[in-house]
Design an enzyme around this catalytic site. Structure first.
Site, PDB file in Angstrom:
ATOM      1  N   ASP A  80     -15.053  31.251 -23.019  1.00 46.29           N
ATOM      2  CA  ASP A  80     -15.975  31.621 -24.087  1.00 46.29           C
ATOM      3  C   ASP A  80     -17.431  31.545 -23.635  1.00 46.29           C
ATOM      4  O   ASP A  80     -18.261  32.365 -24.033  1.00 46.29           O
ATOM      5  CB  ASP A  80     -15.735  30.780 -25.345  1.00 46.29           C
ATOM      6  CG  ASP A  80     -15.803  29.279 -25.087  1.00 46.29           C
ATOM      7  OD1 ASP A  80     -16.075  28.875 -23.944  1.00 46.29           O
ATOM      8  OD2 ASP A  80     -15.551  28.507 -26.033  1.00 46.29           O
ATOM      9  N   ARG A  85     -22.485  34.500 -22.225  1.00 46.10           N
ATOM     10  CA  ARG A  85     -23.589  34.864 -21.325  1.00 46.10           C
ATOM     11  C   ARG A  85     -23.515  36.328 -20.904  1.00 46.10           C
ATOM     12  O   ARG A  85     -24.525  37.028 -20.852  1.00 46.10           O
ATOM     13  CB  ARG A  85     -23.575  33.948 -20.098  1.00 46.10           C
ATOM     14  CG  ARG A  85     -23.969  32.507 -20.416  1.00 46.10           C
ATOM     15  CD  ARG A  85     -24.082  31.668 -19.159  1.00 46.10           C
ATOM     16  NE  ARG A  85     -22.785  31.457 -18.523  1.00 46.10           N
ATOM     17  CZ  ARG A  85     -21.963  30.459 -18.831  1.00 46.10           C
ATOM     18  NH1 ARG A  85     -22.281  29.603 -19.784  1.00 46.10           N
ATOM     19  NH2 ARG A  85     -20.807  30.314 -18.199  1.00 46.10           N
ATOM     20  N   ASP A 102     -12.942  21.128 -29.217  1.00 43.04           N
ATOM     21  CA  ASP A 102     -12.584  20.205 -28.132  1.00 43.04           C
ATOM     22  C   ASP A 102     -12.282  18.817 -28.667  1.00 43.04           C
ATOM     23  O   ASP A 102     -11.262  18.209 -28.329  1.00 43.04           O
ATOM     24  CB  ASP A 102     -13.727  20.123 -27.116  1.00 43.04           C
ATOM     25  CG  ASP A 102     -13.866  21.382 -26.293  1.00 43.04           C
ATOM     26  OD1 ASP A 102     -12.898  22.160 -26.228  1.00 43.04           O
ATOM     27  OD2 ASP A 102     -14.951  21.590 -25.709  1.00 43.04           O
TER      28      ASP A 102
END
Length: 258
Positions: A80, A85, A102
């Site tokens: 991801d 970016r 997470d």
């Protein structure tokens, strides 16, 4: 001076929307062509949440499906950021979604391990508390110092955290090793067939071998969490002291007496 100016540039504040109602209205009015909720990295994030939910569903009775879903969810975490970016789709929502996914995914697995290994339940509870507290305080310390991302840690603040967050290989190896250790503890309860290594290791199963290899990584990862918690605490206290000093200069607090 160079380090100071570099630090200020990296902590440049983004545009602030002070009014929460205005922020809600902007999110509601966003068009399909510029909808942050539909950014590719965030779609990957939603897939991670679904896979994590599937892993939790199968965790108590189908280790293969559980491990597969959990592993893919964790692997997608490495993509991801690259997508954000590459497509110029970085977002605060995506960064928080990634961190929350997470923390929650790992904590749910640790909750299961606490029930599977009741003797070590307090250790798993400690790891959950450390993980949440260190990341929460680190995120808040980043916000109050105007950092654009919790990953933008400079070496003058902490060389350990700078290396951890700014070296993608180190970050991936630490996170992957940590997760693999917990997954191996989960699989140890399901796998009893030795892999057939010679000598003293003849009775070793593959989850036990994986746990032996990744255990040191897990220890280092959680030591980094301790460092992160301590540094974030110091930053927050430093901001408190700076604000109190300013308040004294403005006459809002009594001057200190030596």
């Amino acid at each position: 001076m160079a380090n100071s100016s570099s630090s200020r540039r990296r902590r440049r504040k983004s545009i602030e929307v002070v009014d929460a109602k205005q922020a809600v209205d902007l999110a509601t009015a966003q068009t399909y062509s510029e909808n942050v909720f539909l950014f590719v990295p965030n779609l990957i994030g939603y897939a991670r949440v679904i896979l994590a939910g599937m892993a939790l569903y199968y965790m108590s009775y189908h280790p293969k499906y559980c491990t597969l879903a959990y592993g893919i969810s964790c692997l997608l975490d490495a993509f991801d950021g690259y997508a954000a970016r590459a497509l110029n789709q970085t977002s605060k929502f995506g960064a928080v979604l990634d961190m929350v996914t997470d923390r929650c995914t790992t904590s749910c697995l640790l909750c299961y391990l606490a029930s599977a290994y009741p003797y070590y339940a307090i250790l798993f509870q400690f790891l959950i508390a450390l993980d949440f507290s260190s990341h929460y305080m680190h995120m808040n310390s980043s916000l109050v110092t105007g950092s654009r991302s919790h990953k933008l840690v400079t070496s003058d603040v902490s060389r350990i955290l700078w290396r951890y967050y700014n070296d993608s290989t180190t970050l991936f190896c630490m996170c992957a090793g940590n997760e693999l250790f917990f997954v191996s503890l989960y699989l140890i309860k399901w796998v009893s067939t030795p892999i057939g290594l010679p000598g003293w290791f003849s009775d070793l199963t593959y989850p036990q071998l994986m746990a032996a290899v990744t255990g040191p990584v897990c220890i280092v990862k959680n030591l980094i969490n301790v460092v992160q918690l301590w540094k974030a605490s110091k930053i927050l206290v430093g901001v408190d002291l700076a604000e109190r000093a300013m308040a004294r200069q403005e006459g809002k607090l009594p001057m200190k007496h030596s």
